[in-house]
Every structure is written in C-alpha cells, then in structure tokens.
Design a protein around this motif. Structure first.
Motif, PDB file in Angstrom:
ATOM      1  N   VAL A  42      33.726  46.911  32.458  1.00 53.41           N
ATOM      2  CA  VAL A  42      32.634  47.872  32.648  1.00 53.41           C
ATOM      3  C   VAL A  42      31.303  47.236  32.271  1.00 53.41           C
ATOM      4  CG1 VAL A  42      31.635  50.013  31.723  1.00 53.41           C
ATOM      5  CG2 VAL A  42      34.024  49.964  32.456  1.00 53.41           C
ATOM      6  N   ASP A  63      45.785  56.948  28.495  1.00 53.11           N
ATOM      7  CA  ASP A  63      45.267  55.712  29.082  1.00 53.11           C
ATOM      8  C   ASP A  63      46.241  54.556  28.879  1.00 53.11           C
ATOM      9  OD1 ASP A  63      42.869  56.761  30.119  1.00 53.11           O
ATOM     10  OD2 ASP A  63      41.935  56.676  28.146  1.00 53.11           O
ATOM     11  N   GLU A 104      41.484  48.817  38.451  1.00 52.17           N
ATOM     12  CA  GLU A 104      41.787  49.987  37.624  1.00 52.17           C
ATOM     13  C   GLU A 104      42.358  49.573  36.273  1.00 52.17           C
ATOM     14  OE1 GLU A 104      41.085  53.296  37.944  1.00 52.17           O
ATOM     15  OE2 GLU A 104      39.837  52.474  39.548  1.00 52.17           O
ATOM     16  N   SER A 131      38.866  48.364  29.396  1.00 51.20           N
ATOM     17  CA  SER A 131      37.532  48.659  28.860  1.00 51.20           C
ATOM     18  C   SER A 131      37.533  49.962  28.061  1.00 51.20           C
ATOM     19  CB  SER A 131      36.504  48.765  29.997  1.00 51.20           C
ATOM     20  OG  SER A 131      36.291  47.519  30.614  1.00 51.20           O
ATOM     21  N   VAL A 132      38.143  50.994  28.630  1.00 52.02           N
ATOM     22  CA  VAL A 132      38.194  52.300  27.958  1.00 52.02           C
ATOM     23  C   VAL A 132      38.955  52.180  26.640  1.00 52.02           C
ATOM     24  CG1 VAL A 132      39.107  54.647  28.126  1.00 52.02           C
ATOM     25  CG2 VAL A 132      37.990  53.602  30.108  1.00 52.02           C
ATOM     26  N   ILE A 188      34.928  56.919  29.312  1.00 53.07           N
ATOM     27  CA  ILE A 188      33.831  56.355  30.098  1.00 53.07           C
ATOM     28  C   ILE A 188      33.898  56.992  31.483  1.00 53.07           C
ATOM     29  CG2 ILE A 188      32.830  54.240  31.075  1.00 53.07           C
ATOM     30  CD1 ILE A 188      34.367  52.652  28.946  1.00 53.07           C
ATOM     31  N   ASP A 189      32.751  57.397  32.008  1.00 50.01           N
ATOM     32  CA  ASP A 189      32.696  57.855  33.392  1.00 50.01           C
ATOM     33  C   ASP A 189      32.764  56.622  34.288  1.00 50.01           C
ATOM     34  OD1 ASP A 189      32.292  58.996  35.841  1.00 50.01           O
ATOM     35  OD2 ASP A 189      30.218  59.613  35.456  1.00 50.01           O
ATOM     36  N   LEU A 190      33.912  56.410  34.895  1.00 53.71           N
ATOM     37  CA  LEU A 190      34.136  55.197  35.685  1.00 53.71           C
ATOM     38  C   LEU A 190      33.648  55.318  37.122  1.00 53.71           C
ATOM     39  CD1 LEU A 190      37.717  54.309  34.390  1.00 53.71           C
ATOM     40  CD2 LEU A 190      35.567  53.153  33.794  1.00 53.71           C
ATOM     41  N   PHE A 208      31.010  52.835  38.435  1.00 49.76           N
ATOM     42  CA  PHE A 208      31.488  51.451  38.461  1.00 49.76           C
ATOM     43  C   PHE A 208      32.437  51.237  39.645  1.00 49.76           C
ATOM     44  CE2 PHE A 208      30.505  52.691  34.107  1.00 49.76           C
ATOM     45  CZ  PHE A 208      29.484  51.785  33.844  1.00 49.76           C
ATOM     46  N   ARG A 209      33.286  52.228  39.893  1.00 52.72           N
ATOM     47  CA  ARG A 209      34.129  52.150  41.086  1.00 52.72           C
ATOM     48  C   ARG A 209      33.258  52.117  42.346  1.00 52.72           C
ATOM     49  NH1 ARG A 209      37.263  56.467  38.403  1.00 52.72           N
ATOM     50  NH2 ARG A 209      39.151  55.560  37.500  1.00 52.72           N
ATOM     51  N   PHE A 253      39.509  48.421  34.169  1.00 51.17           N
ATOM     52  CA  PHE A 253      38.736  49.561  33.669  1.00 51.17           C
ATOM     53  C   PHE A 253      39.453  50.220  32.485  1.00 51.17           C
ATOM     54  CE2 PHE A 253      36.550  50.405  38.015  1.00 51.17           C
ATOM     55  CZ  PHE A 253      35.528  49.537  37.669  1.00 51.17           C
TER      56      PHE A 253
END
Length: 271
Positions: A93, A4, A23, A29-30, A37-39, A42-43, A26
């Motif tokens: 997020v 990441d 992106e 946030s991760v 996190i399952d993004l 949110f996307r 996000f």
C-alpha cells in the motif's frame, strides 16, 4: 485481523504456484499495520495501469517495454535506492502511495499488470536482486522493475550478477528458474522480518513470522524461527506449538533433532 489472516491463508492455499499476488500483498499491508485500510483506491490505481497497458498494446503492439512505459514512465514507479531499508518499501500500500519500493514489491505490481494483459509473468531465482520474466506470445523477456522496468539482456544480467556476487561470477541456468508466487510473497514479507530483527524488535518480528506462516504454514525453517523468537519473548506455548509442528512433518532430520531438544527444554520450563 483474524479474518484477514484467514483470507491470506485462503489465498495461499494449494500448491502456491499461482496466487492473487496483489490481494495477498494488500492483506500483508493490512496485517502489518494492524488496522483497517480502504483498499479501493489502491486497487483502482492498479486497474488503471492495466487498462492503460491494454490501450498502449492495442495502439503499438505487445512488447515488454510497454510495461515500463506505463508503470515507470506514466505512473512514475521506481526503485527506492536512497532509503532502501525503509520498511515502507516492503508495504505494498505504501509502495503505491509513494510510487517507489523494493524490487519484489514493484515486481508484484508488474506481474499483476502483465497477467491482466494475458501475458505470463513469473519471479526468477536470480541471486541478490529480484527480477521477473514476462512471456509474450512465444518470446520471453527478463524485466527489472527496480530499474524502471528495464528489459535486461545477457550482458546486463552478467554485470548485475557481478555487482552482487563479485567480479568472477558467471550466469548459471539455475538463476533463471521460476519461483512460485508463494515464494514471491515470502520474499516480500521476509524483507520486513529481517529489518525488524536488525532493530531487535522481536515482538514485531514474531508477528511478521506469523504472516509468513499464513503464506507457508509448513515451512520448517519458518516454524523453527517462530519457535526461537517466541521462546525469546517468553511465549512458551506458542514456541512449543511451532517446534511440535516441525516434529509432525517429515522433513530435515537435523532440524527435527534441534526442535526436539528445544521442545524438551521448553516443556521442562512449564513444569
């Protein structure tokens, strides 16, 4: 988490003028949570806002007020004035989950949705309160995402400025200079860093600085602060690396001198 960090560095490589802000936000946030996190949902919500804006523009025409109608009214996003300093307000997020956040976090959503429509969107160097400028055809409009996407005229901006700088403040052209997308992301994460520093959570503040350096690896002021915090945490090799990098850059002589002095002190401590 290493992957990441590399993805964030990759997104922010180059001149930093235009970045995929959504992106990158996000990823911050991760990385800030230190867990996956399952993004996808949110996307999807942001994509839905962009689709709804396109539909509204098709039916009524292109206006900056359409952004507010979709994001603030249909999706109920607003500034969090009640718990402004809550760290969740700078976590993109959590901003989407809670539908509220800081000016710069909300601005990332507004800018992404506007750009998806083919409009220009950029952050402004307005003091104390983050604003954006939206370009539609040949017209440009200042938008305030924190206050439900209000389109601000000169009188509004003067009042806002005086709330921040005092009753004698006047608008200046420099306040309307565009800032790079890199600086938008730095401002978002800097809100996290400052709140952690106020709590004296130096370990978490150091991790926040690592994220800022992934966005802007050669910002001397960030490297200097990373060196200071890592020295405070007795992470001497990390501190030495930060100060050494400052000396490798052709930057501010005063900062180089201070970094050099601290570097010598740290190296003596390793012997």
């Amino acid at each position: 988490m290493t992957n990441d960090f590399e993805r964030l560095r990759g997104l922010c490589a180059g001149d930093g003028e235009r970045i995929d802000l959504l992106e990158a936000g996000f990823l911050l946030s991760v990385l800030g949570r230190g867990e996956s996190i399952d993004l996808a949902p949110f996307r999807q919500q942001v994509t839905s806002m962009a689709t709804d804006l396109a539909d509204l523009v098709h039916r009524r025409g292109a206006t900056p007020e359409a952004l507010a109608e979709v994001i603030a009214r249909s999706y109920a996003y607003r500034g969090d004035s009640e718990t402004y300093d809550d760290l969740q307000n700078a976590d993109l997020v959590r901003v989407i989950e809670r539908r509220k956040g800081l000016p710069v976090a909300l601005s990332i959503l507004y800018m992404h949705v506007a750009r998806a429509q083919g409009w220009t969107a950029e952050g402004l160097a307005f003091p104390g309160h983050f604003l954006i400028r939206i370009g539609i055809d040949s017209a440009r409009h200042v938008v305030d995402p924190f206050h439900e996407g209000a389109v601000r005229d000169a009188a509004d901006l003067r009042r806002l400025l005086r709330q921040v700088l005092g009753g004698d403040a006047e608008l200046m052209p420099a306040y309307f200079d565009a800032v790079s997308d890199r600086d938008v992301l730095l401002r978002l994460e800097n809100n996290v860093r400052l709140r952690l520093a106020r709590r004296e959570d130096w370990a978490a503040a150091a991790r926040s600085l690592d994220r800022m350096l992934a966005i802007a690896p050669d910002r001397e002021e960030l490297l200097f602060e990373a060196g200071q915090i890592n020295a405070r945490l007795d992470k001497r090799r990390a501190a030495i690396a930060a100060f050494q990098r400052i000396l490798e850059l052709d930057g501010d002589p005063g900062l180089r001198q201070r970094a050099s002095a601290l570097l010598q002190e740290l190296r003596r401590g390793l012997n």
